[in-house]
Design a protein around this motif. Structure first.
Motif, PDB file in Angstrom:
ATOM      1  N   LEU A  98      14.646   1.329 -60.093  1.00  0.00           N
ATOM      2  CA  LEU A  98      13.215   1.639 -60.153  1.00  0.00           C
ATOM      3  C   LEU A  98      12.386   0.442 -59.697  1.00  0.00           C
ATOM      4  O   LEU A  98      11.410   0.610 -58.966  1.00  0.00           O
ATOM      5  N   ALA A  99      12.768  -0.760 -60.112  1.00  0.00           N
ATOM      6  CA  ALA A  99      12.043  -1.952 -59.663  1.00  0.00           C
ATOM      7  C   ALA A  99      12.106  -2.074 -58.147  1.00  0.00           C
ATOM      8  O   ALA A  99      11.109  -2.384 -57.491  1.00  0.00           O
ATOM      9  N   LEU A 100      13.282  -1.796 -57.581  1.00  0.00           N
ATOM     10  CA  LEU A 100      13.420  -1.847 -56.125  1.00  0.00           C
ATOM     11  C   LEU A 100      12.559  -0.783 -55.453  1.00  0.00           C
ATOM     12  O   LEU A 100      11.900  -1.051 -54.446  1.00  0.00           O
ATOM     13  N   PHE A 101      12.569   0.426 -55.997  1.00  0.00           N
ATOM     14  CA  PHE A 101      11.742   1.497 -55.431  1.00  0.00           C
ATOM     15  C   PHE A 101      10.255   1.141 -55.520  1.00  0.00           C
ATOM     16  O   PHE A 101       9.512   1.321 -54.555  1.00  0.00           O
ATOM     17  N   PHE A 102       9.814   0.649 -56.690  1.00  0.00           N
ATOM     18  CA  PHE A 102       8.401   0.299 -56.848  1.00  0.00           C
ATOM     19  C   PHE A 102       8.017  -0.854 -55.919  1.00  0.00           C
ATOM     20  O   PHE A 102       6.922  -0.847 -55.359  1.00  0.00           O
ATOM     21  N   ALA A 103       8.900  -1.816 -55.760  1.00  0.00           N
ATOM     22  CA  ALA A 103       8.605  -2.930 -54.850  1.00  0.00           C
ATOM     23  C   ALA A 103       8.498  -2.423 -53.416  1.00  0.00           C
ATOM     24  O   ALA A 103       7.625  -2.827 -52.662  1.00  0.00           O
ATOM     25  N   ARG A 104       9.385  -1.524 -53.049  1.00  0.00           N
ATOM     26  CA  ARG A 104       9.386  -0.970 -51.686  1.00  0.00           C
ATOM     27  C   ARG A 104       8.101  -0.183 -51.411  1.00  0.00           C
ATOM     28  O   ARG A 104       7.596  -0.176 -50.302  1.00  0.00           O
ATOM     29  N   GLY A 105       7.586   0.481 -52.439  1.00  0.00           N
ATOM     30  CA  GLY A 105       6.391   1.290 -52.264  1.00  0.00           C
ATOM     31  C   GLY A 105       5.099   0.572 -52.608  1.00  0.00           C
ATOM     32  O   GLY A 105       4.029   1.166 -52.569  1.00  0.00           O
ATOM     33  N   SER A 106       5.190  -0.724 -52.929  1.00  0.00           N
ATOM     34  CA  SER A 106       4.003  -1.494 -53.308  1.00  0.00           C
ATOM     35  C   SER A 106       2.936  -1.430 -52.226  1.00  0.00           C
ATOM     36  O   SER A 106       3.191  -1.677 -51.052  1.00  0.00           O
ATOM     37  N   GLY A 107       1.738  -1.070 -52.641  1.00  0.00           N
ATOM     38  CA  GLY A 107       0.614  -1.008 -51.714  1.00  0.00           C
ATOM     39  C   GLY A 107       0.526   0.275 -50.900  1.00  0.00           C
ATOM     40  O   GLY A 107      -0.411   0.459 -50.132  1.00  0.00           O
ATOM     41  N   CYS A 153      10.339   4.024 -66.182  1.00  0.00           N
ATOM     42  CA  CYS A 153       9.499   3.887 -64.984  1.00  0.00           C
ATOM     43  C   CYS A 153       8.499   2.749 -65.168  1.00  0.00           C
ATOM     44  O   CYS A 153       8.289   1.943 -64.252  1.00  0.00           O
ATOM     45  N   ALA A 154       7.890   2.670 -66.342  1.00  0.00           N
ATOM     46  CA  ALA A 154       6.938   1.591 -66.614  1.00  0.00           C
ATOM     47  C   ALA A 154       7.647   0.235 -66.560  1.00  0.00           C
ATOM     48  O   ALA A 154       7.103  -0.730 -66.009  1.00  0.00           O
ATOM     49  N   ALA A 155       8.851   0.161 -67.106  1.00  0.00           N
ATOM     50  CA  ALA A 155       9.600  -1.101 -67.080  1.00  0.00           C
ATOM     51  C   ALA A 155       9.966  -1.489 -65.651  1.00  0.00           C
ATOM     52  O   ALA A 155       9.862  -2.663 -65.270  1.00  0.00           O
ATOM     53  N   GLY A 156      10.368  -0.512 -64.853  1.00  0.00           N
ATOM     54  CA  GLY A 156      10.699  -0.794 -63.451  1.00  0.00           C
ATOM     55  C   GLY A 156       9.485  -1.278 -62.684  1.00  0.00           C
ATOM     56  O   GLY A 156       9.565  -2.240 -61.906  1.00  0.00           O
ATOM     57  N   ARG A 157       8.361  -0.642 -62.915  1.00  0.00           N
ATOM     58  CA  ARG A 157       7.132  -1.068 -62.236  1.00  0.00           C
ATOM     59  C   ARG A 157       6.689  -2.439 -62.728  1.00  0.00           C
ATOM     60  O   ARG A 157       6.232  -3.279 -61.954  1.00  0.00           O
ATOM     61  N   PHE A 158       6.824  -2.674 -64.036  1.00  0.00           N
ATOM     62  CA  PHE A 158       6.479  -3.974 -64.603  1.00  0.00           C
ATOM     63  C   PHE A 158       7.318  -5.074 -63.939  1.00  0.00           C
ATOM     64  O   PHE A 158       6.789  -6.100 -63.523  1.00  0.00           O
ATOM     65  N   LEU A 159       8.627  -4.851 -63.842  1.00  0.00           N
ATOM     66  CA  LEU A 159       9.492  -5.853 -63.200  1.00  0.00           C
ATOM     67  C   LEU A 159       9.091  -6.082 -61.751  1.00  0.00           C
ATOM     68  O   LEU A 159       9.068  -7.225 -61.284  1.00  0.00           O
ATOM     69  N   ALA A 160       8.790  -5.020 -61.048  1.00  0.00           N
ATOM     70  CA  ALA A 160       8.446  -5.135 -59.627  1.00  0.00           C
ATOM     71  C   ALA A 160       7.127  -5.869 -59.406  1.00  0.00           C
ATOM     72  O   ALA A 160       6.903  -6.402 -58.322  1.00  0.00           O
ATOM     73  N   VAL A 197       9.534 -11.927 -59.489  1.00  0.00           N
ATOM     74  CA  VAL A 197      10.341 -10.782 -59.060  1.00  0.00           C
ATOM     75  C   VAL A 197       9.732 -10.151 -57.815  1.00  0.00           C
ATOM     76  O   VAL A 197      10.438  -9.819 -56.863  1.00  0.00           O
ATOM     77  N   ALA A 198       8.401 -10.006 -57.808  1.00  0.00           N
ATOM     78  CA  ALA A 198       7.735  -9.394 -56.654  1.00  0.00           C
ATOM     79  C   ALA A 198       7.972 -10.209 -55.387  1.00  0.00           C
ATOM     80  O   ALA A 198       8.228  -9.641 -54.322  1.00  0.00           O
ATOM     81  N   ARG A 199       7.888 -11.544 -55.497  1.00  0.00           N
ATOM     82  CA  ARG A 199       8.152 -12.390 -54.319  1.00  0.00           C
ATOM     83  C   ARG A 199       9.582 -12.215 -53.843  1.00  0.00           C
ATOM     84  O   ARG A 199       9.847 -12.080 -52.647  1.00  0.00           O
ATOM     85  N   ALA A 200      10.527 -12.213 -54.797  1.00  0.00           N
ATOM     86  CA  ALA A 200      11.941 -12.056 -54.424  1.00  0.00           C
ATOM     87  C   ALA A 200      12.188 -10.690 -53.792  1.00  0.00           C
ATOM     88  O   ALA A 200      12.876 -10.580 -52.770  1.00  0.00           O
ATOM     89  N   LEU A 201      11.613  -9.642 -54.396  1.00  0.00           N
ATOM     90  CA  LEU A 201      11.810  -8.300 -53.852  1.00  0.00           C
ATOM     91  C   LEU A 201      11.098  -8.137 -52.512  1.00  0.00           C
ATOM     92  O   LEU A 201      11.596  -7.442 -51.625  1.00  0.00           O
TER      93      LEU A 201
END
Length: 195
Positions: free
Chosen positions: A22-31, A151-158, A163-167
């Motif tokens: 979920l963190a990966l998905f949220f990072a991919r869809g960021s913005g 989902c909230a935890a995945g988005r929080f991590l992303a 984490v956001a910079r790394a992803l």
């Protein structure tokens, strides 16, 4: 209350890997407008499929023969290979400038969630079969609430800066590797190769 505690523990143990996805998905869809809603909806659709199969199997109406469960790994494997191809193509050529971010769609998230849930089904079926209908409903209700928490935890991590910079830097590599790895594990553990 005892059933709720058991449901929380069971969900957490069987879905810990979903937080990373979920963190990966949220990072991919960021913005990307609407991507968070598609990711959450996809997670719910995929998990509803897992619950439907587990409940049906617990009642004795198995939809998937045991031999077919391992082949569910083909879906995340194919999505991972597609994501790897897209990332490679964006990095090695094509148009100049920044690569186009392609947010995961509802069906892609649902498919990965369902395919990654083969182990969940294997654990849920005997628990549901022994729980009885009333407790099974409690388990399912708690699980569906916890999908939102996940989902909230995945988005929080992303969205954590580190984490956001790394992803942001490595997500185009990590997501395909994670999906290919999950697909391979499901194929091997599910006996798709005969061992």
């Amino acid at each position: 209350m005892d059933t709720i505690g058991q449901a929380i523990g069971l969900f957490a143990v069987t879905n810990i890997d979903d937080i990373v996805l979920l963190a990966l998905f949220f990072a991919r869809g960021s913005g990307v407008p609407g991507s968070a809603a598609r990711i959450v909806a996809g997670q719910y659709v995929g998990f509803a499929g897992i619950l439907a199969v587990a409940v049906a199997a617990a009642f004795g109406a198995t939809f998937l023969p045991e031999a077919a469960v391992g082949y569910l790994g083909l879906l995340p494997l194919a999505l991972g290979l597609k994501a790897a191809w897209t990332a490679w193509r964006e990095r090695t050529g094509g148009e100049g400038g920044d690569p186009v971010v392609k947010a995961p769609g509802l069906l892609a998230v649902a498919g990965v969630t369902f395919a990654n849930g083969g182990d969940n089904i294997g654990v849920y079926v005997p628990v549901f079969a022994n729980a009885g209908t009333a407790r099974m409903v409690v388990f399912a209700a708690v699980f569906l609430v916890l999908v939102a928490v996940w989902c909230a935890a995945g988005r929080f991590l992303a969205t954590r800066p580190v984490v956001a910079r790394a992803l942001s830097r490595w997500g185009h590599v990590v997501l395909p590797v994670a999906l290919i790895g999950i697909g391979a594990v499901i194929l091997v553990d599910g006996g798709a190769f005969g061992f």
